[in-house]
Design an enzyme around this catalytic site. Structure first.
Site, PDB file in Angstrom:
ATOM      1  N   ALA A   1       0.832  -1.213   0.000  1.00  0.00           N
ATOM      2  CA  ALA A   1       0.000   0.000   0.000  1.00  0.00           C
ATOM      3  C   ALA A   1       0.862   1.258   0.000  1.00  0.00           C
ATOM      4  CB  ALA A   1      -0.950  -0.025   1.196  1.00  0.00           C
TER       5      ALA A   1
ATOM      6  N   SER B   1       0.464   3.841  -3.015  1.00  0.00           N
ATOM      7  CA  SER B   1      -0.203   4.945  -3.727  1.00  0.00           C
ATOM      8  C   SER B   1      -1.334   5.573  -2.910  1.00  0.00           C
ATOM      9  CB  SER B   1      -0.794   4.446  -5.049  1.00  0.00           C
ATOM     10  OG  SER B   1       0.194   3.850  -5.825  1.00  0.00           O
ATOM     11  N   GLU B   2      -1.508   6.871  -3.126  1.00  0.00           N
ATOM     12  CA  GLU B   2      -2.596   7.612  -2.480  1.00  0.00           C
ATOM     13  C   GLU B   2      -3.329   8.422  -3.543  1.00  0.00           C
ATOM     14  OE1 GLU B   2      -0.991   9.962   0.690  1.00  0.00           O
ATOM     15  OE2 GLU B   2      -0.313   8.186   1.805  1.00  0.00           O
TER      16      GLU B   2
ATOM     17  N   ILE C   1      -5.076  -0.226  -4.330  1.00  0.00           N
ATOM     18  CA  ILE C   1      -4.328  -1.267  -3.627  1.00  0.00           C
ATOM     19  C   ILE C   1      -4.781  -2.649  -4.096  1.00  0.00           C
ATOM     20  CG2 ILE C   1      -3.634  -2.153  -1.355  1.00  0.00           C
ATOM     21  CD1 ILE C   1      -2.698   0.789  -2.247  1.00  0.00           C
TER      22      ILE C   1
ATOM     23  N   ASP D   1      12.471  -2.185  -7.262  1.00  0.00           N
ATOM     24  CA  ASP D   1      13.635  -2.530  -8.086  1.00  0.00           C
ATOM     25  C   ASP D   1      13.705  -4.038  -8.359  1.00  0.00           C
ATOM     26  OD1 ASP D   1      15.429  -0.550  -8.877  1.00  0.00           O
ATOM     27  OD2 ASP D   1      17.081  -1.602  -7.883  1.00  0.00           O
TER      28      ASP D   1
ATOM     29  N   ARG E   1      10.061  -4.976 -10.309  1.00  0.00           N
ATOM     30  CA  ARG E   1       9.686  -4.287 -11.559  1.00  0.00           C
ATOM     31  C   ARG E   1      10.034  -5.129 -12.796  1.00  0.00           C
ATOM     32  NH1 ARG E   1      11.430   1.500 -10.741  1.00  0.00           N
ATOM     33  NH2 ARG E   1       9.312   1.955 -10.054  1.00  0.00           N
TER      34      ARG E   1
ATOM     35  N   GLY F   1      -9.517  -9.860 -36.783  1.00  0.00           N
ATOM     36  CA  GLY F   1     -10.702  -9.183 -37.312  1.00  0.00           C
ATOM     37  C   GLY F   1     -11.732  -8.980 -36.212  1.00  0.00           C
TER      38      GLY F   1
ATOM     39  N   GLU G   1       3.444   0.339 -10.832  1.00  0.00           N
ATOM     40  CA  GLU G   1       4.868   0.173 -10.471  1.00  0.00           C
ATOM     41  C   GLU G   1       5.755   1.117 -11.309  1.00  0.00           C
ATOM     42  OE1 GLU G   1       6.431  -3.695  -9.540  1.00  0.00           O
ATOM     43  OE2 GLU G   1       4.393  -4.450  -9.215  1.00  0.00           O
ATOM     44  N   GLY G   2       5.237   2.321 -11.506  1.00  0.00           N
ATOM     45  CA  GLY G   2       5.953   3.342 -12.266  1.00  0.00           C
ATOM     46  C   GLY G   2       5.481   3.357 -13.712  1.00  0.00           C
TER      47      GLY G   2
HETATM   48  C1  LIG Z   1      -4.481  -2.079 -11.839  1.00  0.00           C
HETATM   49  C2  LIG Z   1      -3.647  -1.261 -10.895  1.00  0.00           C
HETATM   50  C3  LIG Z   1      -3.079  -1.874  -9.775  1.00  0.00           C
HETATM   51  C4  LIG Z   1      -2.326  -1.116  -8.852  1.00  0.00           C
HETATM   52  N1  LIG Z   1      -1.840  -1.721  -7.726  1.00  0.00           N
HETATM   53  C5  LIG Z   1      -1.185  -0.953  -6.799  1.00  0.00           C
HETATM   54  C6  LIG Z   1      -0.762  -1.530  -5.557  1.00  0.00           C
HETATM   55  O1  LIG Z   1      -0.924  -2.730  -5.306  1.00  0.00           O
HETATM   56  N2  LIG Z   1      -0.155  -0.718  -4.634  1.00  0.00           N
HETATM   57  C7  LIG Z   1       0.054   0.602  -4.865  1.00  0.00           C
HETATM   58  O2  LIG Z   1       0.604   1.261  -3.995  1.00  0.00           O
HETATM   59  N3  LIG Z   1      -0.341   1.178  -6.034  1.00  0.00           N
HETATM   60  C8  LIG Z   1      -0.948   0.437  -6.996  1.00  0.00           C
HETATM   61  N4  LIG Z   1      -1.380   1.006  -8.175  1.00  0.00           N
HETATM   62  C9  LIG Z   1      -1.191   2.442  -8.363  1.00  0.00           C
HETATM   63  C10 LIG Z   1      -0.166   2.779  -9.406  1.00  0.00           C
HETATM   64  O3  LIG Z   1       1.130   2.499  -8.939  1.00  0.00           O
HETATM   65  C11 LIG Z   1      -0.396   4.237  -9.805  1.00  0.00           C
HETATM   66  O4  LIG Z   1      -1.618   4.263 -10.537  1.00  0.00           O
HETATM   67  C12 LIG Z   1       0.738   4.796 -10.632  1.00  0.00           C
HETATM   68  O5  LIG Z   1       1.892   4.969  -9.840  1.00  0.00           O
HETATM   69  C13 LIG Z   1       0.370   6.141 -11.265  1.00  0.00           C
HETATM   70  O6  LIG Z   1      -0.138   6.992 -10.272  1.00  0.00           O
HETATM   71  P1  LIG Z   1      -1.523   7.782 -10.531  1.00  0.00           P
HETATM   72  O7  LIG Z   1      -2.544   6.797 -10.947  1.00  0.00           O
HETATM   73  O8  LIG Z   1      -1.791   8.617  -9.355  1.00  0.00           O
HETATM   74  O9  LIG Z   1      -1.207   8.666 -11.795  1.00  0.00           O
HETATM   75  P2  LIG Z   1      -0.440  10.077 -11.760  1.00  0.00           P
HETATM   76  O10 LIG Z   1       0.670  10.042 -10.793  1.00  0.00           O
HETATM   77  O11 LIG Z   1      -1.448  11.155 -11.679  1.00  0.00           O
HETATM   78  O12 LIG Z   1       0.197  10.077 -13.217  1.00  0.00           O
HETATM   79  C14 LIG Z   1      -0.638  10.144 -14.380  1.00  0.00           C
HETATM   80  C15 LIG Z   1       0.219  10.045 -15.605  1.00  0.00           C
HETATM   81  O13 LIG Z   1       1.100  11.140 -15.675  1.00  0.00           O
HETATM   82  C16 LIG Z   1       2.295  10.755 -16.323  1.00  0.00           C
HETATM   83  N5  LIG Z   1       3.416  11.090 -15.446  1.00  0.00           N
HETATM   84  C17 LIG Z   1       3.517  10.890 -14.131  1.00  0.00           C
HETATM   85  N6  LIG Z   1       4.694  11.339 -13.651  1.00  0.00           N
HETATM   86  C18 LIG Z   1       5.355  11.814 -14.713  1.00  0.00           C
HETATM   87  C19 LIG Z   1       6.608  12.431 -14.868  1.00  0.00           C
HETATM   88  N7  LIG Z   1       7.431  12.611 -13.841  1.00  0.00           N
HETATM   89  N8  LIG Z   1       6.964  12.839 -16.111  1.00  0.00           N
HETATM   90  C20 LIG Z   1       6.136  12.652 -17.165  1.00  0.00           C
HETATM   91  N9  LIG Z   1       4.932  12.076 -17.076  1.00  0.00           N
HETATM   92  C21 LIG Z   1       4.550  11.665 -15.871  1.00  0.00           C
HETATM   93  C22 LIG Z   1       2.190   9.266 -16.599  1.00  0.00           C
HETATM   94  O14 LIG Z   1       1.764   9.027 -17.908  1.00  0.00           O
HETATM   95  C23 LIG Z   1       1.119   8.816 -15.620  1.00  0.00           C
HETATM   96  O15 LIG Z   1       0.451   7.651 -16.071  1.00  0.00           O
HETATM   97  C24 LIG Z   1      -2.103   0.264  -9.115  1.00  0.00           C
HETATM   98  C25 LIG Z   1      -2.644   0.854 -10.262  1.00  0.00           C
HETATM   99  C26 LIG Z   1      -3.402   0.120 -11.139  1.00  0.00           C
HETATM  100  C27 LIG Z   1      -3.976   0.803 -12.347  1.00  0.00           C
END
Ligand SMILES: Cc1cc2nc3c(=O)[nH]c(=O)nc-3n(C[C@H](O)[C@H](O)[C@H](O)COP(=O)(O)OP(=O)(O)OC[C@H]3O[C@@H](n4cnc5c(N)ncnc54)[C@H](O)[C@@H]3O)c2cc1C
Length: 387
Positions: free
Chosen positions: A128, A130-131, A161, A242, A245, A342, A366-367
């Site tokens: 956990a 992401s926020e 999460i 790391d 990924r 198709g 994961e980034g």
């Molecule tokens: C199916 C799924 C499962 C997940 N599981 C987990 C989990 O188990 N645990 C957890 O902690 N999180 C999890 N996540 C969260 C995930 O890691 C985040 O969605 C991800 O890090 C992107 O954060 P965000 O959605 O807030 O997008 P944002 O941070 O708002 O970013 C949006 C977009 O902006 C662009 N961007 C972002 N930063 C940059 C930059 N520096 N330069 C240029 N472009 C950029 C990218 O295209 C990005 O997709 C999951 C997400 C999904 C969709």
């Protein structure tokens, strides 16, 4: 017939080839027809089976202190499971990522308490980080952990999460405030049945997996639930990512291999203009591009895995390259497979339609791909500096 010649590459040892053969048989038997209608139940059952039959033991080291995580094994397992079922791959991967901070930084007591359970499938794990306001911007985390008596009290919210709602163990990253930004975070073990933890929202996505927004309110944990030292949270999260990924790239590779197999079968069996589709040179062009991208992705994934397994302390650059290339290439490969099918390619429930939905999130979590590019560019610019 799947091309398995890559298993003869020098990245692999005899034990990897043996494991790949054994898993192929297991996955064909247990993962070919996963019922996705109730993802929670399906995921629980997959974790149980993967644990029972010994596959989860590869997600974290066992009792022997010399044992470490073998990234080539993780990658081989993920690519094989992903070829059969996205949910099977997910169930396996989350046991590794969720338990990762404990297996990499935990105390002996934390390892003894949790790793036998995540390795056997008795406990489901979640990571956990992401926020709502900090996905890519990890250093901006606002969930707080304040000291209280001998322990800590967590308040805040995590979103996206994986395994949220079904996990027995959450690794929660929270701000302890030793310093601003990345240096003020810590990692905690929170049990799924902690009364201060609740599921605020179940999140539905295009390729269904157990996923939730999770709230922490006066969520009390003990001092012995802190992983590593307070202030180490960012380092713990990044080191764990790391290691894991590269395996996201491996899952993408598995999806891409399945897409090529489906496309080749379709091209050979579908008659068009009086001959099989596979005789049209433009279709052959698609197939050739798919095969090249798959080999390139596999080389990068197993290069990163081998680099880590053979002693590199960090593989940030190699793992970023592997994840970026393999996930982006898989999206292109799967799109070509849909095209070759198709109309059937977009029919709900068709294997290539499922792959089309499954691959998308791997380019975000994961980034995101853009974030991987920043990591790769930084490494390239710093190694070019001063020349
Ligand atoms: C199916 C799924 C499962 C997940 N599981 C987990 C989990 O188990 N645990 C957890 O902690 N999180 C999890 N996540 C969260 C995930 O890691 C985040 O969605 C991800 O890090 C992107 O954060 P965000 O959605 O807030 O997008 P944002 O941070 O708002 O970013 C949006 C977009 O902006 C662009 N961007 C972002 N930063 C940059 C930059 N520096 N330069 C240029 N472009 C950029 C990218 O295209 C990005 O997709 C999951 C997400 C999904 C969709």
């Amino acid at each position: 017939m799947l091309d398995r010649s890559f298993l003869r590459w020098p990245f692999f040892e005899a034990r990897h080839r043996a494991l790949a053969d054994e898993l192929e048989i297991w996955a064909a038997r247990h993962c070919a027809h996963v019922d996705h209608r109730d993802v929670d139940a399906a995921c629980r059952e997959l974790v149980r089976k993967l644990g029972h039959d010994g596959w989860l033991k590869h997600t974290a080291p066992g009792d022997d202190p010399s044992e470490t995580i073998d990234v080539r094994t993780l990658a081989l397992i993920r690519e094989t499971l992903a070829r059969y079922s996205g949910l099977a791959d997910f169930a396996f991967a989350m046991q590794g990522l969720g338990a990762g901070p404990i297996s990499l930084f935990g105390t002996s007591a934390q390892k003894a308490c949790w790793l036998p359970k995540t390795r056997s499938g008795a406990a489901i794990a979640a990571f956990a980080l992401s926020e709502p306001a900090s996905g890519s911007d990890v250093a901006n985390i606002s969930t707080k952990a304040r000291r209280d008596g001998g322990g800590f009290i967590l308040d805040g919210e995590k979103t996206w999460i994986s395994n949220g709602g079904i996990a027995d163990l959450y690794i929660v990253f929270a701000r302890t405030g030793e310093a601003p930004g990345a240096k003020g975070l810590s990692a905690f073990i929170v049990r799924g049945d902690n009364p201060g933890l609740s599921v605020a929202e179940r999140i539905e996505v295009i390729a269904p997996h157990p996923l939730a927004r999770v709230a922490f309110k006066d969520c009390r944990v003990g001092a012995d639930d802190l992983i590593g030292t307070s202030g180490d949270g960012f380092k713990i999260a990044m080191t764990t990512l790391d290691v894991f990924r590269t395996s996201v790239g491996a899952a993408a590779l598995g999806f891409a291999r399945r897409a090529l197999a489906e496309a080749a079968n379709r091209a050979k069996s579908r008659e068009l203009f009086g001959a099989p589709l596979s005789e049209l040179q433009m279709v052959q062009g698609h197939i050739a591009d798919m095969a090249v991208e798959i080999d390139a992705a596999a080389l990068l994934v197993y290069r990163a895995a081998w680099t880590k397994d053979t002693g590199a302390a960090r593989v940030t650059r190699e793992a970023a390259i592997a994840k970026l290339y393999a996930t982006e290439a898989a999206q292109r490969v799967i799109d070509a497979a849909v095209q070759i099918h198709g109309g059937d390619g977009v029919r709900s429930g068709h294997p290539v339609e499922t792959l089309y939905r499954e691959i998308r999130a791997l380019r975000i979590y994961e980034g995101a791909s853009d974030v991987q590019k920043i990591i790769i560019a930084k490494a390239a610019l710093s190694s070019a500096a001063g020349r």
